[in-house]
Structure formats: structure tokens, C-alpha cells
Motif scaffolding. Structure first.
Motif, short mmCIF file in Angstrom:
data_model
loop_
_atom_site.label_atom_id
_atom_site.label_comp_id
_atom_site.label_asym_id
_atom_site.label_seq_id
_atom_site.Cartn_x
_atom_site.Cartn_y
_atom_site.Cartn_z
N ASN A 175 0.84 -1.20 0.00
CA ASN A 175 0.00 0.00 0.00
C ASN A 175 0.88 1.25 0.00
O ASN A 175 0.94 2.00 0.97
CB ASN A 175 -0.93 -0.01 1.22
CG ASN A 175 -2.00 1.07 1.12
OD1 ASN A 175 -2.11 1.76 0.10
ND2 ASN A 175 -2.78 1.23 2.17
N HIS A 176 1.58 1.44 -1.11
CA HIS A 176 2.48 2.58 -1.26
C HIS A 176 2.70 2.82 -2.75
O HIS A 176 2.19 2.07 -3.59
CB HIS A 176 3.80 2.33 -0.55
CG HIS A 176 4.37 3.56 0.10
ND1 HIS A 176 4.39 4.80 -0.51
CD2 HIS A 176 4.96 3.73 1.32
CE1 HIS A 176 4.96 5.68 0.30
NE2 HIS A 176 5.31 5.07 1.43
N PHE A 177 3.49 3.87 -3.08
CA PHE A 177 3.75 4.14 -4.50
C PHE A 177 5.18 3.84 -4.89
O PHE A 177 5.60 4.16 -6.00
CB PHE A 177 3.38 5.60 -4.84
CG PHE A 177 4.06 6.65 -4.00
CD1 PHE A 177 5.33 7.09 -4.33
CD2 PHE A 177 3.42 7.19 -2.91
CE1 PHE A 177 5.95 8.05 -3.56
CE2 PHE A 177 4.03 8.16 -2.14
CZ PHE A 177 5.30 8.60 -2.46
N TYR A 178 5.96 3.27 -3.98
CA TYR A 178 7.29 2.77 -4.35
C TYR A 178 7.68 1.66 -3.39
O TYR A 178 7.04 1.44 -2.36
CB TYR A 178 8.34 3.90 -4.33
CG TYR A 178 8.64 4.50 -2.98
CD1 TYR A 178 9.65 3.99 -2.17
CD2 TYR A 178 7.93 5.61 -2.52
CE1 TYR A 178 9.94 4.55 -0.94
CE2 TYR A 178 8.21 6.18 -1.29
CZ TYR A 178 9.22 5.64 -0.50
OH TYR A 178 9.50 6.20 0.71
N LYS A 272 2.20 8.28 3.30
CA LYS A 272 2.27 8.59 1.88
C LYS A 272 2.49 10.09 1.65
O LYS A 272 3.26 10.49 0.77
CB LYS A 272 0.99 8.14 1.17
CG LYS A 272 0.85 6.64 1.00
CD LYS A 272 -0.43 6.30 0.25
CE LYS A 272 -0.61 4.80 0.12
NZ LYS A 272 -1.86 4.45 -0.61
N ALA A 273 1.81 10.90 2.46
CA ALA A 273 1.97 12.36 2.32
C ALA A 273 3.41 12.77 2.63
O ALA A 273 3.99 13.61 1.92
CB ALA A 273 0.99 13.08 3.24
N LEU A 274 3.99 12.19 3.68
CA LEU A 274 5.37 12.49 4.02
C LEU A 274 6.32 12.00 2.92
O LEU A 274 7.32 12.66 2.62
CB LEU A 274 5.74 11.83 5.35
CG LEU A 274 5.08 12.41 6.60
CD1 LEU A 274 5.37 11.52 7.81
CD2 LEU A 274 5.55 13.83 6.86
N SER A 275 6.00 10.86 2.33
CA SER A 275 6.82 10.33 1.26
C SER A 275 6.75 11.20 0.01
O SER A 275 7.75 11.36 -0.70
CB SER A 275 6.40 8.89 0.92
OG SER A 275 6.59 8.03 2.02
#
Length: 316
Positions: A175-178, A272-275
Motif C-alpha cells: 500500500n504505497h507508491f514505491y 504517503k503524504a510524508l513520502s
């Protein structure tokens, strides 16, 4: 059911930002604009440092290497992010996922070490100005930069090799984009103790040792600056360090919030926002800080655009 009896996973499903519905194109366009702006800003810094004689100093040499780190970092993460936004999620192979993490680790480690090298440069310039030329020779600069990159490639390789030995089965959703180390360890159905040990042995010294050096050098710098008798001299000394100090606080603040003090599992959107801040905004923020707060770089930018305008005038 025993995880070892489940089928081996060869692909991970990256959920990205989920279904953005009608905001998909808007978010994609916004992120693409920021990504292109970050690439252009960092490339501009590298070009200006390379072609402008007045910027041929250790501080700007380290700054150009910092910009190169940002280019490698954001070019590795953001294209996948943009693809996941359009597709609403997507599959990547396990090998590609681990490779992406390696390419994430190299510039991250190098950048931590480069920030420490830049603080050492500022320490010598302010605390030992008479010895600055003899200490910060070009061969010394080259040795420091080469060491940062070699340690980046080598230490990230240790984590990569430990992760590549893990087996994956059953659940394959990230559940992430990387691809990051935490979900890779969490999804493994084999023992992760060795990989966790290697990751800890690399991560904590890489983050804490440079940060400790930076804090120590700035304590010494501040003590030296306070001894300067004139307010003009103190202001000039502080101004040479302020940009670097802002970048250090921003970089280590976002890095520690993601890896050292991460949000709880139920705060995945916060993570996710921090990433996004770490992978998209910070690479644009760093060159802007140096450009807006540094007279030498602003002067070089003005001369560059004046040269372009004169060149276009002669062509017409």
C-alpha cells in the motif's frame, strides 16, 4: 496455513494512491509539473556550477553533487508514482521492486554523507579561514565526494543482497507508491532477521553519524561566529551557513519522520503524504533555497539569461 506451502510470489501489487476518481488527471498534472521543475532546477545548478568560474569552490562543488543525488532519487521514484496514478495501481516484479529500493538507497546514503561534508566545509571556512585553501584542496574535495558515492553504492548493496535472498508468498500487496524496505520485510515468508540486522547496521550509522557530525560542526561554527566583534561580520558568516542548515533540517526532518519515527500502521495516508514531500517536493525545495538565498548563484543565473538574450539577438 503455513506460508511455505503457498505459491511463490513473483510480482508485487503497488496500490499507489488508490482510486482518485475525477482528481486523477489533476494530481498527475500537478506531480508532473513539480517533477519537471525539480529536474530543471537541479540540472541548472549543476550546469551553473560547471560553467561559472566564480562558483568553482568547494561549497558549490558539493552543492552540484547534492543536486545530482536529487536527480537520481526523484527519477527513480516519480515515474512509477505517475504511472500508478494513471493506472490506479500496478504490478511490478519482485526483482524490479528490490532494484528500485537499491536505487533509492544509493542517493539517500550519498546525500546524508554529502550534507556532512558540506558542514565540514563551512566549519573550516569559518573556524579555520587561514587554513581553508590548504585543507579544502580539489583533491581533498574529490576524495570526499568519491567516498560519499562509494559508500552509497556499497552500503546500499549490502541491504540489496540481504533482501534479494528473501522469499515471498501469499500476500503481495504494497500500500504505497514505491518499494521500500519495511513492506519488503513485512511481506516475506522467510526469516527476515538477517536482512533486518543488515538494514539496521547500515541505516542507523548512515543517518545518525553524519547528523551528529553536522550538529558538532555547527556548535563550533556558532561559537566562532558569536566571537566576531562586528554585527556585519556575524551576519555574513551566518548567511553562508543558513541555506545549508535549512536543507539539513528539511532533509533530516522528513527522513526521520519516515524511517526513524514512522506513523502507525493505521496512518498510511500520513506516511504517503510524508513520502510525497520527501520524494517530490524536497528535490525542488533544495535548489530553490540555494538559488533564492545565495547571491553568487542568483548572479550566475542573471548572467546566464543575459547571455541567452544576447545570443538570440545576434541570431536574429
Amino acid at each position: 496455513m503455513d506460508k511455505r506451502n503457498q505459491s511463490t510470489v513473483t510480482e508485487f501489487l503497488l496500490l499507489g494512491f488508490g482510486d482518485l476518481h475525477n482528481f486523477k488527471i489533476l494530481v498527475f498534472t500537478l506531480f508532473l509539473i513539480v517533477h519537471v521543475a525539480a529536474l530543471m532546477a537541479n540540472v541548472l545548478v549543476i550546469v551553473l556550477v560547471g560553467v561559472t568560474p566564480s562558483l568553482h569552490s568547494p561549497m558549490y562543488f558539493f552543492l552540484s553533487q547534492l543536486s545530482f543525488c536529487e536527480i537520481l532519487f526523484t527519477s527513480n521514484i516519480v515515474p512509477t508514482m505517475l504511472w500508478l496514478i494513471l493506472e490506479g495501481g500496478g504490478k511490478v516484479s519482485v526483482a524490479r521492486c528490490i532494484c528500485q529500493f537499491y536505487l533509492l538507497g544509493v542517493p539517500t546514503i550519498a546525500q546524508c554523507l554529502l550534507l556532512a561534508a558540506m558542514s565540514f566545509d563551512r566549519h573550516v571556512a569559518i573556524c579555520r579561514p587561514l587554513h581553508y585553501v590548504t585543507i579544502m584542496t580539489f583533491s581533498h574535495q574529490l576524495l570526499m565526494v568519491t567516498s560519499c558515492w562509494l559508500l552509497g553504492f556499497t552500503l546500499a548493496l549490502f541491504i540489496y543482497l540481504s533482501l534479494s535472498k528473501l522469499m515471498y508468498c501469499g500476500i503481495n500487496t504494497i500500500n504505497h507508491f514505491y518499494c521500500d524496505v519495511a513492506p519488503l520485510l513485512r511481506l516475506s515468508c522467510s526469516s527476515t532477521s538477517f536482512a533486518e540486522l543488515v538494514t539496521a547496521m547500515v541505516a542507523f550509522p548512515v543517518i545518525l553519524s553524519p547528523f551528529t557530525l553536522i550538529v558538532a560542526t555547527y556548535i563550533s561554527i556558532i561559537q566562532t561566529i558569536l566571537k566576531i566583534p562586528t554585527s556585519t561580520g556575524r551576519h555574513k558568516a551566518f548567511s553562508t551557513c543558513s541555506s545549508h542548515l535549512i536543507i539539513v533540517c528539511t532533509y533530516y526532518g522528513t527522513l526521520s519522520s519516515i524511517y526513524i519515527f514512522p506513523p502507525r500502521d493505521n496512518s498510511i495516508n500520513v506516511n504517503k503524504a510524508l513520502s510525497v514531500l520527501y520524494t517530490l517536493v524536497t528535490p525542488l525545495f533544495n535548489p530553490l533555497i540555494y538559488s533564492l538565498r545565495n547571491q553568487d548563484i542568483k548572479g550566475a543565473i542573471c548572467k546566464y539569461f543575459q547571455y541567452l538574450s544576447l545570443w538570440k539577438a545576434t541570431e536574429t
